[in-house]
Design a protein around this motif. Sequence first.
Motif, short mmCIF file in Angstrom:
data_model
loop_
_atom_site.label_atom_id
_atom_site.label_comp_id
_atom_site.label_asym_id
_atom_site.label_seq_id
_atom_site.Cartn_x
_atom_site.Cartn_y
_atom_site.Cartn_z
N LEU A 36 0.83 -1.19 0.00
CA LEU A 36 0.00 0.00 0.00
C LEU A 36 0.87 1.26 0.00
O LEU A 36 0.61 2.20 -0.75
CB LEU A 36 -0.95 0.00 1.20
N ASN A 37 1.91 1.25 0.81
CA ASN A 37 2.83 2.40 0.84
C ASN A 37 3.48 2.64 -0.52
O ASN A 37 3.65 3.78 -0.95
CB ASN A 37 3.89 2.21 1.92
N GLU A 38 3.84 1.55 -1.19
CA GLU A 38 4.43 1.67 -2.52
C GLU A 38 3.43 2.26 -3.51
O GLU A 38 3.76 3.16 -4.29
CB GLU A 38 4.91 0.30 -3.01
N LEU A 39 2.19 1.79 -3.45
CA LEU A 39 1.15 2.32 -4.33
C LEU A 39 0.94 3.81 -4.06
O LEU A 39 0.83 4.60 -4.99
CB LEU A 39 -0.15 1.54 -4.16
N ILE A 40 0.92 4.20 -2.80
CA ILE A 40 0.75 5.61 -2.44
C ILE A 40 1.88 6.45 -3.04
O ILE A 40 1.64 7.51 -3.61
CB ILE A 40 0.66 5.79 -0.91
N ALA A 41 3.10 5.97 -2.91
CA ALA A 41 4.25 6.71 -3.46
C ALA A 41 4.13 6.89 -4.97
O ALA A 41 4.35 7.98 -5.50
CB ALA A 41 5.55 6.00 -3.10
N HIS A 42 3.74 5.82 -5.66
CA HIS A 42 3.63 5.89 -7.12
C HIS A 42 2.42 6.73 -7.55
O HIS A 42 2.51 7.48 -8.53
CB HIS A 42 3.56 4.49 -7.72
N LEU A 43 1.32 6.63 -6.82
CA LEU A 43 0.16 7.48 -7.12
C LEU A 43 0.48 8.95 -6.91
O LEU A 43 0.04 9.80 -7.68
CB LEU A 43 -1.05 7.08 -6.26
N THR A 44 1.25 9.24 -5.87
CA THR A 44 1.65 10.63 -5.60
C THR A 44 2.46 11.18 -6.77
O THR A 44 2.20 12.29 -7.26
CB THR A 44 2.46 10.71 -4.30
N ALA A 45 3.42 10.40 -7.24
CA ALA A 45 4.24 10.83 -8.38
C ALA A 45 3.39 11.03 -9.62
O ALA A 45 3.53 12.03 -10.34
CB ALA A 45 5.35 9.82 -8.64
N LEU A 46 2.47 10.10 -9.89
CA LEU A 46 1.62 10.19 -11.08
C LEU A 46 0.69 11.39 -11.00
O LEU A 46 0.52 12.12 -11.98
CB LEU A 46 0.83 8.90 -11.27
N TYR A 81 -7.12 1.37 -17.08
CA TYR A 81 -6.09 0.90 -18.00
C TYR A 81 -6.71 -0.11 -18.96
O TYR A 81 -7.41 -1.02 -18.54
CB TYR A 81 -4.95 0.21 -17.25
N GLY A 82 -6.44 0.05 -20.25
CA GLY A 82 -6.88 -0.93 -21.24
C GLY A 82 -8.18 -0.54 -21.91
O GLY A 82 -9.06 0.05 -21.31
N GLY A 83 -8.27 -0.86 -23.18
CA GLY A 83 -9.48 -0.57 -23.94
C GLY A 83 -9.43 0.80 -24.60
O GLY A 83 -8.66 1.67 -24.22
N THR A 84 -10.29 0.98 -25.58
CA THR A 84 -10.37 2.24 -26.31
C THR A 84 -10.84 3.35 -25.38
O THR A 84 -11.78 3.16 -24.62
CB THR A 84 -11.33 2.10 -27.50
N GLY A 85 -10.18 4.48 -25.45
CA GLY A 85 -10.56 5.61 -24.62
C GLY A 85 -10.05 5.53 -23.19
O GLY A 85 -10.43 6.32 -22.35
N SER A 86 -9.20 4.57 -22.94
CA SER A 86 -8.68 4.37 -21.58
C SER A 86 -7.49 5.29 -21.31
O SER A 86 -7.02 6.01 -22.20
CB SER A 86 -8.24 2.92 -21.39
N PHE A 87 -7.01 5.23 -20.10
CA PHE A 87 -5.85 6.02 -19.72
C PHE A 87 -4.65 5.69 -20.60
O PHE A 87 -3.81 6.54 -20.87
CB PHE A 87 -5.53 5.81 -18.24
N LEU A 103 5.73 10.36 -17.74
CA LEU A 103 4.36 9.88 -17.53
C LEU A 103 4.24 8.37 -17.72
O LEU A 103 3.65 7.69 -16.89
CB LEU A 103 3.38 10.60 -18.47
N ASP A 104 4.77 7.84 -18.81
CA ASP A 104 4.63 6.41 -19.08
C ASP A 104 5.26 5.57 -17.96
O ASP A 104 4.66 4.59 -17.51
CB ASP A 104 5.27 6.03 -20.42
N GLU A 105 6.42 5.97 -17.52
CA GLU A 105 7.10 5.24 -16.45
C GLU A 105 6.29 5.31 -15.15
O GLU A 105 6.07 4.30 -14.48
CB GLU A 105 8.49 5.81 -16.22
N ALA A 106 5.81 6.49 -14.80
CA ALA A 106 5.02 6.66 -13.57
C ALA A 106 3.71 5.87 -13.66
O ALA A 106 3.30 5.22 -12.69
CB ALA A 106 4.74 8.13 -13.32
N SER A 107 3.08 5.91 -14.81
CA SER A 107 1.83 5.19 -15.03
C SER A 107 2.05 3.68 -14.89
O SER A 107 1.26 2.98 -14.26
CB SER A 107 1.30 5.51 -16.42
#
Length: 112
Positions: free
Chosen positions: A8-18, A65-71, A89-93
């Motif tokens: 969860l902490n890792e996800l928070i860090a990556h979400l913050t960057a994104l 993530y995934g599909g037409t019109g997605s992130f 952006l791509d790396e953070a995503s």
Amino acid sequence: MTNPQSQLNELIAHLTALTDILALDADSHWGAHFRNCLATARALASSRYDGDELTSLACSVMSVYGGTGSFNDYAPWQNGRIIAGMETLDEASNRVYMAARAIRLRSATDAD
């Protein structure tokens, strides 16, 4: 094996960057989704959450993530050029996606 709190902490860090990167594009609606996910993640981190709540968060993150019109189709362009600061952006995503995926995979394994 990584514990749920560190995941969860890792996800928070990556979400913050994104979300910081996405804030550079005022016209994008994607920032709102990831800011909401970040707020949920932070709320979970400061509470006694269960595996279902963590899995729900991971599913919410991954849902765009995934599909037409997605992130995945998002292109941070303005006036024919990439928006300054969006080069990572791509790396953070990808890091956000992989962190959410790791949580989902762990919950699937824990369910077995």
